[in-house]
Design an enzyme around this catalytic site. Structure first.
Site, PDB file in Angstrom:
ATOM      1  N   THR A  14      22.814  55.213  13.036  1.00 58.57           N
ATOM      2  CA  THR A  14      22.852  56.266  12.090  1.00 58.57           C
ATOM      3  C   THR A  14      22.360  55.939  10.682  1.00 58.57           C
ATOM      4  O   THR A  14      21.305  56.422   9.971  1.00 58.57           O
ATOM      5  CB  THR A  14      24.035  57.089  12.119  1.00 58.57           C
ATOM      6  OG1 THR A  14      24.368  57.450  13.492  1.00 58.57           O
ATOM      7  CG2 THR A  14      23.739  58.314  11.237  1.00 58.57           C
ATOM      8  N   LYS A 107      33.248  47.825   5.936  1.00 58.49           N
ATOM      9  CA  LYS A 107      34.299  47.674   5.386  1.00 58.49           C
ATOM     10  C   LYS A 107      35.611  47.026   5.953  1.00 58.49           C
ATOM     11  O   LYS A 107      36.174  46.138   5.166  1.00 58.49           O
ATOM     12  CB  LYS A 107      34.869  49.151   5.115  1.00 58.49           C
ATOM     13  CG  LYS A 107      35.424  49.884   6.406  1.00 58.49           C
ATOM     14  CD  LYS A 107      35.129  51.302   6.372  1.00 58.49           C
ATOM     15  CE  LYS A 107      33.491  51.269   7.076  1.00 58.49           C
ATOM     16  NZ  LYS A 107      32.899  52.853   7.159  1.00 58.49           N
ATOM     17  N   GLU A 131      28.338  49.048  -1.734  1.00 61.52           N
ATOM     18  CA  GLU A 131      28.561  50.471  -1.990  1.00 61.52           C
ATOM     19  C   GLU A 131      28.829  51.484  -0.796  1.00 61.52           C
ATOM     20  O   GLU A 131      29.790  52.457  -0.942  1.00 61.52           O
ATOM     21  CB  GLU A 131      27.407  51.011  -3.039  1.00 61.52           C
ATOM     22  CG  GLU A 131      27.613  52.363  -3.557  1.00 61.52           C
ATOM     23  CD  GLU A 131      28.786  52.656  -4.460  1.00 61.52           C
ATOM     24  OE1 GLU A 131      28.662  52.110  -5.472  1.00 61.52           O
ATOM     25  OE2 GLU A 131      29.821  53.169  -4.096  1.00 61.52           O
ATOM     26  N   VAL A 134      32.598  52.101   1.184  1.00 61.68           N
ATOM     27  CA  VAL A 134      33.671  52.869   0.408  1.00 61.68           C
ATOM     28  C   VAL A 134      33.232  54.257   0.334  1.00 61.68           C
ATOM     29  O   VAL A 134      32.503  54.601  -0.492  1.00 61.68           O
ATOM     30  CB  VAL A 134      34.295  52.174  -0.736  1.00 61.68           C
ATOM     31  CG1 VAL A 134      35.481  53.178  -1.117  1.00 61.68           C
ATOM     32  CG2 VAL A 134      34.833  50.959  -0.395  1.00 61.68           C
ATOM     33  N   GLY A 136      31.181  56.667   1.558  1.00 57.74           N
ATOM     34  CA  GLY A 136      30.178  57.016   2.224  1.00 57.74           C
ATOM     35  C   GLY A 136      29.157  57.130   0.943  1.00 57.74           C
ATOM     36  O   GLY A 136      28.724  56.260   0.004  1.00 57.74           O
ATOM     37  N   GLU A 192      35.637  57.104  15.573  1.00 61.07           N
ATOM     38  CA  GLU A 192      35.093  55.707  15.765  1.00 61.07           C
ATOM     39  C   GLU A 192      35.338  55.386  17.327  1.00 61.07           C
ATOM     40  O   GLU A 192      36.157  55.907  18.016  1.00 61.07           O
ATOM     41  CB  GLU A 192      36.123  54.741  14.922  1.00 61.07           C
ATOM     42  CG  GLU A 192      35.895  55.016  13.314  1.00 61.07           C
ATOM     43  CD  GLU A 192      34.630  54.356  12.794  1.00 61.07           C
ATOM     44  OE1 GLU A 192      34.137  53.835  13.432  1.00 61.07           O
ATOM     45  OE2 GLU A 192      34.269  54.906  11.639  1.00 61.07           O
ATOM     46  N   ASP A 203      40.947  52.371   8.836  1.00 60.62           N
ATOM     47  CA  ASP A 203      39.253  52.401   8.072  1.00 60.62           C
ATOM     48  C   ASP A 203      39.805  52.869   6.666  1.00 60.62           C
ATOM     49  O   ASP A 203      39.184  52.205   5.860  1.00 60.62           O
ATOM     50  CB  ASP A 203      38.747  53.672   8.904  1.00 60.62           C
ATOM     51  CG  ASP A 203      37.321  54.250   8.349  1.00 60.62           C
ATOM     52  OD1 ASP A 203      36.436  53.249   8.411  1.00 60.62           O
ATOM     53  OD2 ASP A 203      37.478  54.991   7.515  1.00 60.62           O
ATOM     54  N   LYS A 207      39.047  50.845   3.122  1.00 57.63           N
ATOM     55  CA  LYS A 207      38.400  51.016   1.794  1.00 57.63           C
ATOM     56  C   LYS A 207      39.110  50.932   0.407  1.00 57.63           C
ATOM     57  O   LYS A 207      38.729  50.457  -0.511  1.00 57.63           O
ATOM     58  CB  LYS A 207      38.070  52.500   2.207  1.00 57.63           C
ATOM     59  CG  LYS A 207      36.814  52.843   3.202  1.00 57.63           C
ATOM     60  CD  LYS A 207      36.792  54.220   3.834  1.00 57.63           C
ATOM     61  CE  LYS A 207      35.792  54.287   4.781  1.00 57.63           C
ATOM     62  NZ  LYS A 207      35.757  55.679   5.647  1.00 57.63           N
ATOM     63  N   GLY A 304      27.876  59.583   7.516  1.00 61.30           N
ATOM     64  CA  GLY A 304      26.672  60.218   7.911  1.00 61.30           C
ATOM     65  C   GLY A 304      25.385  59.639   7.397  1.00 61.30           C
ATOM     66  O   GLY A 304      25.405  58.726   6.733  1.00 61.30           O
TER      67      GLY A 304
HETATM   68  N1  HSE Z   1      35.330  57.175  10.506  1.00 62.72           N
HETATM   69  C1  HSE Z   1      35.023  57.236   8.973  1.00 62.72           C
HETATM   70  C2  HSE Z   1      35.689  58.444   8.581  1.00 62.72           C
HETATM   71  C3  HSE Z   1      33.400  57.032   8.683  1.00 62.72           C
HETATM   72  O1  HSE Z   1      35.873  59.478   9.296  1.00 62.72           O
HETATM   73  O2  HSE Z   1      35.490  58.886   7.396  1.00 62.72           O
HETATM   74  C4  HSE Z   1      33.076  56.152   7.596  1.00 62.72           C
HETATM   75  O3  HSE Z   1      34.057  55.178   7.566  1.00 62.72           O
END
Ligand code: HSE
Length: 428
Positions: A14, A107, A131, A134, A136, A192, A203, A207, A304
């Site tokens: 993506t 990350k 960048e 963390v 998005g 994920e 996750d 970050k 995204g």
């Molecule tokens: N799985 C993560 C989330 C995507 O839901 O924010 C980006 O790390």
């Protein structure tokens, strides 16, 4: 116009496809802004034939990202493979060894190996930028590294896992159980491949560890973070918290205290009227506090194609313009080692349990709190069942250790009818 900046993109999922689209769509604009064309010379992914909705025919193809990283015609290695080890790490190491700059959205890789990778790159005069790793599309790394460079950072907070925020807000809005909404999130493709990265808080913890390093000038120390996921949050807690004026969030908090670096990622209650309390669905929010600037709130899409590719391009454009920032805002070799604070700052807590509905039960529970030095702020019984009475207590500020001591004593009273649930109330 100067010579082109040549990108090698590893990983065409993506985010990778999103980066290709931006480079193609905005080719002229990017060149005007940076003073040189941004070109993709080569790409790499696990499968070649898949239709990704972008034309790749003008680019050389490498099956192995390490080979891509070493190509003569690549100036910047863009790592969008993911994973803390394996091909992503091998390729980034190869890129640094081959004298390339690196832009990554990874990350996990940086939370676990960022210090050594940044030291190696900086020693060789190259940069590693992240960048996109963390929150998005929210330019929070740039905000901390550049916009707030004149501030002593006092606290960093954030809701940085969109999946968890989706699950918690959907449970609340629809009155559904965790299990039901987890399955919905799965169907929507939000989780994920290893869902514990999301719902286990890992996750988001990665970050926060990266932001804490920039904010406090400390080496990334993911291992020192206290992490608790959202798996045990029940619809009852969400509803009771709402009744008391709170929302449940998977909230990251990092602050430097006299006891060391306090960093935790855990479910917390925040006032429902606060910006964090009003954050809905999969959106992310980061709150930064500096001694000069006060509080900054940044909100946006945390994942995204477009948002994450936007963040990758911010780093690419810096390199194209000749802006060569250190990975963590100062030379990595000079970052201090951080010791994790063993004890979190005191806070009010929400405590929910159920008691046997008989004389003196509530007094016994209140006594365990008093004995642990915990003062009660608010308390109520609700929805009596046959033989038990659900009880909700909000404490004044206390420590988690004192609360755990009280909960242990509650187990010895003989009046508990349900396992106590404790959730920190964060002052935001
Ligand atoms: N799985 C993560 C989330 C995507 O839901 O924010 C980006 O790390």
């Amino acid at each position: 116009m100067s010579s082109p900046l040549r990108l090698g993109i590893a990983g065409l999922g993506t985010v990778g496809s999103g980066v290709v689209k931006i480079v193609q769509r905005h080719h002229d604009m990017l060149a005007r802004r940076s003073g040189r064309p941004i070109e993709i010379t080569a790409v790499s992914a696990r499968t070649r034939g898949r239709n990704r909705g972008v034309a790749l025919d003008g680019y050389a193809w490498e099956n192995d990202p390490v080979d891509l990283a070493r190509r003569e015609d690549v100036d910047v290695f863009v790592e969008l493979i993911g994973g803390s080890d394996g091909p992503a790490k091998a390729a980034v190491e190869a890129a640094i060894a081959a004298g390339k700059d690196v832009v990554t959205a990874n990350k996990a890789l940086l939370a676990l190996h960022g210090q050594e990778l940044a030291v190696a790159a900086e020693k060789a005069g190259h940069v590693v930028r992240f960048e996109a790793a963390v929150a998005g599309g929210i330019p929070v790394v740039k905000a901390l590294t550049e916009g707030l460079a004149g501030n002593e950072i006092l606290r960093v907070m954030g809701v940085m896992n969109g999946t968890c925020n989706y699950i918690l807000t959907r449970m609340q809005a629809a009155g559904l159980s965790y299990e039901t909404v987890f399955e919905e999130a799965n169907q929507l493709g939000y989780l994920e491949a290893d869902p514990t990265l999301d719902v286990g808080g890992i996750d988001a913890g990665h970050k926060l560890a990266l932001l804490a390093s920039i904010a406090f000038g400390t080496q990334v120390n993911f291992a020192a973070m206290d992490i608790e996921g959202i798996e045990r949050i029940s619809i009852e807690d969400i509803e009771q918290a709402a009744d008391m004026g709170y929302r449940v969030k998977l909230l990251g908090v990092a602050q430097l205290t006299g006891r060391g670096l306090e960093s935790r990622m855990s479910p917390c209650l925040v006032p429902m009227t606060s910006p964090l309390g009003q954050l809905e669905n999969a959106t992310n929010m980061v709150v930064l506090e500096g001694d000069a600037v006060g509080q900054i709130v940044m909100r946006g899409a945390g994942a995204g194609e477009g948002p994450t590719a936007s963040a990758v391009m911010a780093d690419v454009m810096d390199i194209a313009r000749g802006t060569r920032l250190s990975t963590f805002g100062q030379p990595a070799a000079e970052l201090r080692r951080s010791t994790g604070a063993q004890v979190s700052a005191p806070a009010p807590f929400y405590l929910r349990t159920a008691l046997l509905d008989k004389p003196g039960a509530l007094a016994k529970i209140a006594a365990t709190l008093g004995d642990a030095g915990i003062s009660i702020d608010r308390m109520r019984q609700y929805g009596h069942e046959d033989t038990s009475a659900p009880v909700l207590i909000v404490t004044h500020k206390t420590t988690r250790a004192a609360l755990d001591e009280a909960i242990a004593a509650m187990h010895g009273t003989g009046v508990l009818a349900a396992e106590p649930v404790a959730i920190r109330i964060e002052e935001v």
